[in-house]
Design an enzyme around this catalytic site. Sequence first.
Site, PDB file in Angstrom:
ATOM      1  N   SER A 163      -3.293   0.542  -3.401  1.00 31.55           N
ATOM      2  CA  SER A 163      -3.035  -0.743  -2.757  1.00 31.55           C
ATOM      3  C   SER A 163      -2.912  -1.781  -3.858  1.00 31.55           C
ATOM      4  CB  SER A 163      -4.193  -1.133  -1.833  1.00 31.55           C
ATOM      5  OG  SER A 163      -4.372  -0.153  -0.848  1.00 31.55           O
ATOM      6  N   HIS A 171       2.677   0.552   3.367  1.00 32.15           N
ATOM      7  CA  HIS A 171       2.501  -0.649   4.168  1.00 32.15           C
ATOM      8  C   HIS A 171       2.707  -1.896   3.320  1.00 32.15           C
ATOM      9  CE1 HIS A 171      -0.366   1.904   6.891  1.00 32.15           C
ATOM     10  NE2 HIS A 171       0.867   2.334   6.906  1.00 32.15           N
ATOM     11  N   ARG A 177      -3.847 -11.497   8.094  1.00 32.25           N
ATOM     12  CA  ARG A 177      -3.078 -10.638   7.199  1.00 32.25           C
ATOM     13  C   ARG A 177      -2.178  -9.802   8.083  1.00 32.25           C
ATOM     14  NH1 ARG A 177      -4.366  -4.876   5.057  1.00 32.25           N
ATOM     15  NH2 ARG A 177      -5.823  -4.976   6.792  1.00 32.25           N
ATOM     16  N   GLU A 213      -4.028   6.860  -2.225  1.00 30.98           N
ATOM     17  CA  GLU A 213      -3.348   5.601  -1.905  1.00 30.98           C
ATOM     18  C   GLU A 213      -3.624   4.566  -2.981  1.00 30.98           C
ATOM     19  OE1 GLU A 213      -3.382   4.074   2.080  1.00 30.98           O
ATOM     20  OE2 GLU A 213      -3.523   2.000   1.400  1.00 30.98           O
ATOM     21  N   GLU A 230       0.868  -1.180   0.000  1.00 28.88           N
ATOM     22  CA  GLU A 230       0.000   0.000   0.000  1.00 28.88           C
ATOM     23  C   GLU A 230       0.903   1.228   0.000  1.00 28.88           C
ATOM     24  OE1 GLU A 230      -2.476  -0.100   3.544  1.00 28.88           O
ATOM     25  OE2 GLU A 230      -2.253  -2.254   3.617  1.00 28.88           O
ATOM     26  N   TYR A 277      -7.604   4.934  -3.954  1.00 32.87           N
ATOM     27  CA  TYR A 277      -8.591   5.666  -3.169  1.00 32.87           C
ATOM     28  C   TYR A 277      -7.944   6.768  -2.344  1.00 32.87           C
ATOM     29  CZ  TYR A 277      -7.215   2.969   1.032  1.00 32.87           C
ATOM     30  OH  TYR A 277      -6.528   2.419   2.086  1.00 32.87           O
ATOM     31  N   ASP A 303      -6.977   7.973   1.209  1.00 31.82           N
ATOM     32  CA  ASP A 303      -6.819   7.512   2.584  1.00 31.82           C
ATOM     33  C   ASP A 303      -6.395   8.722   3.417  1.00 31.82           C
ATOM     34  OD1 ASP A 303      -6.545   6.129   4.889  1.00 31.82           O
ATOM     35  OD2 ASP A 303      -5.009   4.746   4.183  1.00 31.82           O
TER      36      ASP A 303
END
Lengths: 549, 65
Positions: free
Chosen positions: A143, A197, A281, A141, A23, A134, A136
């Site tokens: 992902s 991330h 996860r 962001e 991400e 999207y 964030d």
Amino acid sequence: MSSTDHGPEGLPAGGALRVMGSETEYGIHAPSAPGANATYLSSQVIASYAKLTRERLHASPGAGWDYTDETPLRDARGWSVRRTQAHPDLLTDMEPVLTAEGVALAHGPAELELDGDQEPALMNLVLGNGARLYVDHAHPEYSSPEVTNPLDAVAWDAAGDVVVLAAVRVLAGDQERGPINLYKNNTDGKGASYGSHENYLVPRAVPFADLVKGLTPFFVSRQLMCGAGRVGIGQDGRTPGYQISQRADFFEAEVGLETTMRRPIINTRDEPHSVADKYRRLHVIVGDANCSHVANYLKFGTTAMVLSLIEAGACPAVEIHEPVAAMHRLSHDTGLRETVRLLDGRRLTGLELQWVYFEAAAKLAADAGVAAEHGGDGHTAAVLRLWERALTDLESGPDAAAGYVEWAAKQRVLEGYRARDGLAWDDARLGLVDIQWSDVRPERGLAHRLLSKGSLERLVEDVDIARASIDPPADTRAWFRGKSIQRFPANVASASWDSVVFSPPGSYRLQRVPTREPLRGTRALTEALFEEHPSIEGFLTALLGERHT
Amino acid sequence: MAGQEQKSSQSRDEAEDVEPGTPAPAAPQASEATEGVDDLLDEIDGVLESNAEEFVRGFVQKGGQ
């Protein structure tokens, strides 16, 4: 769906193969609109990409997001935070509301009306490559879709840069709005940080305490290979100097649920986005965003291998005294001589700590039969080779690794300026080099310039990154998600990591197809379905049986 | 989806055919790299934003995750 099991246990164990993804929150800057609302600017990036996609497809801009299975308040340690007690930043399972006030703050009421005519403030897209794009908080962001190996992780992460670059180009051509530029970094150097991330699928049976114990010393020292480099010391960068990691100074806790404040080295968010009884996860928030392919490759590859060590019960027994402070100290020492104290009394440098993990990972991979150059799992040998090379080179100093270790590459440029122009560390030109390093525009981004000159090693060709920005990886459920959106853009109402929601033509009922096994929905398993059923009606009938009509 | 099950073994075969994660050729030697720094700076000079002071001051972000 069949009951036959094709879980991640289907991947060879003991090495670097694992379901994973990235991400990236991009830094966002509108040079001609200082002080503009960052959430509004971010929504313009998403809307621009939607517009581009729509023009390309003459159809729907991709699907919205299905929030049904988001559980950001579930803690991996076994409890949940009450909604009313949670900081609003943790409520990532609700569509953020961009208020009229926020929009007005950015461009004034006239713009608001204009927007009413054009786009809703579009916050969320699922892309044809299986990724999510999207807003964030106050950043766009990307992902990545789920992949199974570190090389694909690099490709589909870099694909995000291509996706947002396309939006940057659209906005640059918009005479009225003015440009919005994006940066793949993690701090503004003034006290704000935003994340990149990583996510790794881990069997639920692995005790969370083992993950904390095994990963903490690894994360404290991983930055030596994977750090992106940062001008300025301390969260607000007030102490002049250069350090290894963009993110390290922003970590203040060892373990915790938060991601936007008091950030922990080990994040406990427990949203499996898959069969919850079987998998967790692991949400890793401690890493830097990487423009260097090799640094990114090592970030995913070595972490996947350490998870294999933990799963096999073969993780080195090292425990660091005060790991948060140790992580800061290691980041601040570009000479790589700083040591950390272990609870057993030993003192090791960051590199020595990495060698301990490397030796254990190499042994496990050899024992498991996945490490052979030929006949192994196709990836682990390369991870081990690069891991060993990075540690060996760094032992003789950062310059030896400046062709691929990102902080060392950046340091070479910065030291070049310091030597040539006699600049002090607090000179704005060095701060500029630091920020512009990660500009996603290839003609402006310094990492891109180095890549194109061959001064920074490349693992994935541009043509393959471009392909990854359009097509999903073939070997995870992202393939089903991406292909559904590519083939039936008008009939995918929304999607998420573990579902695709179809809107059959002529029916008011939505059909939600769960995709809770990350290694199902692959090309091998579903390509025939797409090829045999070019129409949405036939496709849904074959997929769901007659009941959808 | 019974028909798709038969393809799972084929998927594994395909996986083995995939190019292994072969890294790019070896890094340039450190000495060459150092010699190249001046070239690099010349190139970077040409693309750096013009007003460093203003740009760095204006690059203000909100915190994220």
